[in-house]
Design a protein around this motif. Structure first.
Motif, PDB file in Angstrom:
ATOM      1  N   THR A 214      44.648  38.990  35.919  1.00 12.24           N
ATOM      2  CA  THR A 214      45.817  39.787  36.328  1.00 12.24           C
ATOM      3  C   THR A 214      45.648  40.345  37.721  1.00 12.24           C
ATOM      4  OG1 THR A 214      44.839  41.708  35.219  1.00 12.24           O
ATOM      5  CG2 THR A 214      46.413  40.392  33.940  1.00 12.24           C
ATOM      6  N   MET A 215      44.409  40.868  37.989  1.00 11.86           N
ATOM      7  CA  MET A 215      44.163  41.399  39.319  1.00 11.86           C
ATOM      8  C   MET A 215      44.206  40.293  40.350  1.00 11.86           C
ATOM      9  SD  MET A 215      41.131  44.171  38.721  1.00 11.86           S
ATOM     10  CE  MET A 215      41.043  44.538  40.437  1.00 11.86           C
ATOM     11  N   TYR A 216      43.668  39.122  39.979  1.00 12.73           N
ATOM     12  CA  TYR A 216      43.676  37.999  40.919  1.00 12.73           C
ATOM     13  C   TYR A 216      45.111  37.561  41.222  1.00 12.73           C
ATOM     14  CZ  TYR A 216      42.271  33.575  43.018  1.00 12.73           C
ATOM     15  OH  TYR A 216      42.105  32.525  43.889  1.00 12.73           O
TER      16      TYR A 216
ATOM     17  N   ASP B   4      46.954  37.877  44.710  1.00 11.48           N
ATOM     18  CA  ASP B   4      47.620  36.725  45.351  1.00 11.48           C
ATOM     19  C   ASP B   4      49.062  37.088  45.729  1.00 11.48           C
ATOM     20  OD1 ASP B   4      45.387  35.042  45.255  1.00 11.48           O
ATOM     21  OD2 ASP B   4      45.943  34.160  43.303  1.00 11.48           O
ATOM     22  N   GLU B   5      49.692  37.689  44.769  1.00 10.80           N
ATOM     23  CA  GLU B   5      51.069  38.107  45.063  1.00 10.80           C
ATOM     24  C   GLU B   5      51.092  39.098  46.221  1.00 10.80           C
ATOM     25  OE1 GLU B   5      52.648  39.616  41.435  1.00 10.80           O
ATOM     26  OE2 GLU B   5      52.853  37.614  40.485  1.00 10.80           O
ATOM     27  N   LEU B   6      50.125  40.047  46.209  1.00 11.22           N
ATOM     28  CA  LEU B   6      50.070  41.021  47.288  1.00 11.22           C
ATOM     29  C   LEU B   6      49.821  40.342  48.610  1.00 11.22           C
ATOM     30  CD1 LEU B   6      50.090  44.032  48.122  1.00 11.22           C
ATOM     31  CD2 LEU B   6      47.614  44.054  47.621  1.00 11.22           C
ATOM     32  N   HIS B   7      48.913  39.370  48.652  1.00 11.19           N
ATOM     33  CA  HIS B   7      48.639  38.640  49.890  1.00 11.19           C
ATOM     34  C   HIS B   7      49.872  37.855  50.344  1.00 11.19           C
ATOM     35  CE1 HIS B   7      44.454  39.525  50.541  1.00 11.19           C
ATOM     36  NE2 HIS B   7      44.141  39.247  49.249  1.00 11.19           N
ATOM     37  N   LYS B   8      50.527  37.252  49.358  1.00 12.48           N
ATOM     38  CA  LYS B   8      51.752  36.526  49.712  1.00 12.48           C
ATOM     39  C   LYS B   8      52.791  37.477  50.307  1.00 12.48           C
ATOM     40  CE  LYS B   8      51.330  32.781  46.321  1.00 12.48           C
ATOM     41  NZ  LYS B   8      51.893  32.203  45.087  1.00 12.48           N
TER      42      LYS B   8
END
Length: 444
Positions: free
Chosen positions: A424-426, A430-434
């Motif tokens: 979930t954190m990953y 990823d979503e945060l980086h995107k």
């Protein structure tokens, strides 16, 4: 075993010897040559060894199977099978060095071999034959010793009897002591009187011999005078016939003749008186001879008693010689007895030393066996303690395994939760980086 000091016998000789000398009853009947040739049977060989030990040490076969009662031995029934073998093995190890066999091993009881078994049985057979010979010699010596002791007792009894007889012959009873003293005093007086009488008799005999010589001379002179008278008468008669004598000469001659006749008568009277005296002396002499005869009879009685005393003295001397001879024989017997005692003491000393050595060896063996048993008991105790520790450790291991399993389950659950959180954190990262990349692109 390659160089033996005893002969190795054949199988037939070994079988016949052990059947006749060692085994008894049904064991002797059932023991055959096939029991140790070509492959010896362990049970038969052990039975044979047990019978040999029974013959030598009076150790019965059932004694070997007795388990010693020790507190630390658990399950003694498990030891009964090995106890008999170990007992026979230890006793044979003690016995076989006397047979010059020094390499006896436990394998000779459990899996005996033909050559080794034949050699051991030959050594035991040689030892038993030597033992039988020595026992026969010892029995002969004991019989000889008993015979010598019987002779010694008989000689001592004979010596005591001879001493008693000698004492009886030499000692005078108290009731006859006074009579013996009186006889001794009378004998001494009689000897003194006989010596005096002998002297007097000798003197009388000398005087009688002198008187006999004088009487013989007188009788010879008287006969000569008678011859002279007869010759003178003849001469007178012849002269009367021839010569006519004068009366004076005839008277003188007649007077001379008368004087001669008177002288002759006087001499005859003197000789008669002498003859009477001599007859009186002869009567006294006969009386003395009668007394001397009585004394002679008494002396003969005394001589017979002296002969009896001499015979007793000779008998006493013979008894003393026999006594000395018996004493010498007794001394020789004592010397032989001392030699036998010394030999017996030496032998007993040697046997005692050998018994002490055997006892020491036996004690050392028993001590070694006890040490081995003690070590075995300690090993059993340690094994039990280790078993208890192992059980405790296995219990702890099982508990640890259960804990590890439960921890693994908890860890698996936590790892699954963590993996889910990581995922979930990953994904969120990823979503945060995107999103960050999109904002950057939008900002540019």
């Amino acid at each position: 075993m390659t160089e033996n000091t005893f002969p190795v016998y054949t199988a037939d000789m070994i079988v016949s010897f052990y059947r006749t000398e060692v085994l008894v009853g049904q064991e002797a009947k059932h023991f055959t040559k096939s029991d140790f040739t070509p492959v010896p049977k362990p049970e038969a060989i052990r039975t044979l060894y047990m019978r040999v030990l029974h013959l030598l040490y009076r150790c019965r076969p059932e004694y070997h199977s007795m388990v010693p009662i020790l507190e630390n031995i658990q399950y003694p029934t498990y030891h009964e099978g090995a106890t008999a073998i170990i007992s026979v093995y230890t006793r044979m190890r003690q016995f076989l060095p006397m047979c010059f066999v020094y390499d006896f091993s436990l394998n000779d009881l459990l899996a005996p071999k033909k050559q080794k078994t034949t050699t051991i049985l030959s050594a035991i057979m040689n030892f038993l034959q030597f033992r039988k010979q020595r026992m026969d010699i010892m029995l002969e010596k004991q019989a000889k010793f008993r015979a010598d002791m019987d002779k010694l007792q008989a000689y001592t009894r004979g010596n005591l009897e001879a001493e008693k007889k000698i004492e009886m012959l030499t000692t005078i009873p108290p009731e006859q002591q006074a009579e013996a003293d009186e006889l001794a005093a009378a004998l001494s007086e009689l000897q003194a009187t006989t010596m005096h009488e002998y002297q007097e008799v000798n003197a009388e005999n000398d005087s009688i011999a002198e008187w006999k010589t004088k009487i013989a001379e007188k009788t010879q002179k008287l006969a000569q005078v008678k011859v002279d008278v007869s010759s003178l008468k003849e001469d007178i008669g012849r002269l009367k016939s021839q010569i006519v004598e004068s009366p004076e000469e005839l008277k003188s001659q007649m007077e001379k003749m008368r004087e001669n006749v008177k002288n002759i008568k006087n001499s005859i009277e003197e000789t008669d008186e002498r003859v009477v005296e001599m007859q009186n002396m002869v009567q006294g002499e006969t009386h003395c001879e009668a007394e001397n005869q009585q004394m002679y009879n008494l002396l003969q009685d005394l001589e017979s008693s002296m002969n009896n005393a001499k015979q007793r003295q000779e008998k006493y001397q013979e008894l003393m010689a026999q006594y000395e001879k018996k004493q010498k024989e007794l001394k020789n017997v004592f010397i032989e007895e001392g030699q036998l005692k010394r030999a017996r003491d030496k032998k007993l000393d040697k046997e005692c030393k050998q018994n002490i050595r055997r006892q020491k060896k036996r004690e050392m063996k028993e001590q070694h066996v006890q040490d081995v048993f003690r070590q075995c008991n300690q090993m059993h105790q340690k094994r039990e303690e280790m078993a208890d520790k192992i059980q405790e450790i296995t219990g702890e291991m099982q508990q640890l395994k259960a804990k590890i399993k439960s921890l693994r389950d908890v860890c698996n659950e936590e790892t699954a939760i963590a993996q889910a959180l990581f995922d979930t954190m990953y994904t969120s990262m990823d979503e945060l980086h995107k999103r960050i990349d999109m904002h950057i692109m939008e900002a540019s």
